[in-house]
Design an enzyme around this catalytic site. Structure first.
Site, PDB file in Angstrom:
ATOM      1  N   GLU A 114       0.737  -1.096  -0.027  1.00  0.00           N
ATOM      2  CA  GLU A 114      -0.083   0.028   0.024  1.00  0.00           C
ATOM      3  C   GLU A 114       0.798   1.344  -0.126  1.00  0.00           C
ATOM      4  O   GLU A 114       0.239   2.307  -0.401  1.00  0.00           O
ATOM      5  CB  GLU A 114      -0.997  -0.041   1.183  1.00  0.00           C
ATOM      6  N   ASN A 115       2.082   1.294   0.205  1.00  0.00           N
ATOM      7  CA  ASN A 115       2.979   2.437   0.142  1.00  0.00           C
ATOM      8  C   ASN A 115       3.306   2.826  -1.250  1.00  0.00           C
ATOM      9  O   ASN A 115       3.699   3.893  -1.472  1.00  0.00           O
ATOM     10  CB  ASN A 115       4.227   2.188   0.852  1.00  0.00           C
TER      11      ASN A 115
END
Lengths: 236, 224
Positions: B57-58
């Site tokens: 998700e980064n």
């Protein structure tokens, strides 16, 4: 002539005032604009509200800014990280405020702030402690909470390449919050590892168009947080 | 993840076997987000011949294996802030795009750990709620609210022997009615509209034993 280049990090952050809201890019050390943060420590502006996913590590960068008592309030999703002791210590002593925001809600609030959207509904946090007290509305049978767009007076960001118009290209997962914070801040200040001539960045690969950027300072060999932390360094 | 977090039961599946069992339920072509800890191991055991794209998700779709020591780029990391690689065909993007993938229902499966799961699929996995804890949520609430299918990998009981599958969660919730399937050291269990349903047993485990270690009624219809 449009020329957003400034000569030094100190000059780039010189007008950050006491009580300002400052968005700082980075997810952990990836994308953290250490030289700009250190210039803000040198400047000494206090009572800041800082928006970042984390709270820094060791005693450099964001952690050092917090340790220097310049931050009154953090808006973040994950204030605990390996080697992160500065924020937890101050928080336990009640010397710093925390607004805990789910990571995707934080990103969307920043995006909305930059896009002129004052508020939006999201399913994230419905029925949890972080959704308590928030306005709930049902769409197509599902509940959503109201969240507000987030804006800032300043953004401090790091990118790989920039030109004098402020067009930006990032490095891998260091992109993270950079493009949306650039949109959400009144004054967006960027440290670029390399400065390019106009046209050297292919318009097809520009990630953040220059309209969202106000100042660019070249920091050719930016420090890496993990290296400084491993060396036991502290700033100032 | 530490070695000390070993199984509470001397019988049943170990951590690797739990990850292997969960991996069988990752279909070809899936876009998958794996949580930190045992869920991360699932990627190693997806059966050969299935092409799966991992999202972190980064800001990376097409996450590959960790780099060799001394290789890697400190700015190419996963959500646990550890160095990773990008596969050929990978893409980088900013956080709002990344969480649009999650919140917009574009990620097929997310595998997470749990502190507690309730009989209606409520999940608690981000906070003990203790007064001196530093609250930290990250992307957990976004993942459970937005990803189509949520799998949980967890020990069946806590280190002190308390059931982690319960009538209702005592810890602060991450999301309500979000879990689809639970892989424990003892069994595979589905969350259904009637409650938790036994789907599969670890070798040497019988339904009575699983029920005894579960804090709510288990549907065992179909088991001898």
């Amino acid at each position: 002539m449009i020329d957003k280049r400034v000569d030094s990090a100190a000059q780039a952050v010189a007008d950050i005032f006491d009580g300002a809201t400052v968005m700082i890019g980075g997810f952990g050390e990836a994308g953290s604009p250490i030289e700009l943060i250190h210039a803000l420590i040198d400047l000494g502006a206090k009572a800041l509200t800082v928006v970042n996913n984390n709270t820094g590590s060791g005693h450099v960068g964001l952690a050092a800014l917090i340790e220097n008592h310049q931050v009154a309030r953090m808006v973040c999703s994950y204030p605990r990280t390996a080697n992160s002791t500065v924020f937890p210590d101050l928080y336990r002593r009640g010397e710093i405020e925390l607004e805990l925001v789910p990571q995707g809600t934080l990103a969307e609030r920043i995006r909305a702030g930059g896009a002129g959207i004052p508020a939006f509904y999201t399913a994230t946090s419905v029925g949890t402690p972080l959704g308590e007290g928030k306005e709930v509305r049902s769409f197509d049978g599902r509940d959503y909470v109201l969240e507000y767009g987030l804006k800032a007076d300043f953004a401090l960001l790091k990118c790989a390449r920039a030109d004098r118009y402020g067009n930006l290209v990032f490095n891998k997962t260091a992109r993270n919050f950079g493009p949306i914070m650039a949109m959400a801040a009144g004054t967006t200040i960027v440290q670029a590892s390399a400065l390019m001539e106009l046209g050297e960045i292919d318009p097809e690969v520009v990630v953040t168009p220059g309209i969202f950027v106000n100042r660019v300072v070249t920091v050719a060999n930016p420090a890496l947080e993990s290296v400084l932390v491993n060396d036991g360094r502290a700033y100032p | 993840m530490t070695v000390g977090e070993s199984s509470t039961a001397s019988v049943g599946w170990n951590r690797e076997q739990m990850a292997r069992r969960a991996a069988l339920d990752i279909p070809d072509g899936a876009y998958v987000n794996l949580g930190i800890g045992i869920p991360e191991q699932v990627a190693q055991y997806v059966p050969e011949g299935r092409e799966v794209i991992y999202h972190t998700e980064n800001g990376l779709l097409g996450m590959g294996v960790p780099p060799d020591v001394g290789e890697g780029d400190p700015e190419l990391i996963n959500a646990g802030k550890r160095p990773v690689t990008a596969i050929p065909g990978a893409a980088y993007f900013h956080h709002a795009d990344s969480f649009s993938m999650i919140r917009g229902g574009h990620i097929d499966i997310c595998v997470l750990g749990a502190m507690q799961v309730s009989q209606n699929g409520d999940l608690a996995n981000w906070s003990t709620g203790l007064a001196d804890a530093i609250p930290a949520v990250g992307g957990a609430m976004d993942l459970v609210a937005g990803v189509k299918t949520i799998y949980i990998i967890t020990q069946h009981c806590t280190k002190t022997g308390d059931p982690k599958l319960v009538k209702s969660c005592s810890y602060p919730l991450t999301g309500k009615a979000v879990v689809s399937r639970i892989f424990t050291d003892l069994a595979v269990i589905d969350v259904t509209s009637e409650g938790l349903k036994l789907v599969e047993l670890a070798p040497g485990i019988d339904p009575d034993y699983v029920q005894q270690k579960t804090g709510c009624e288990l549907i065992v219809a179909g088991w001898q």
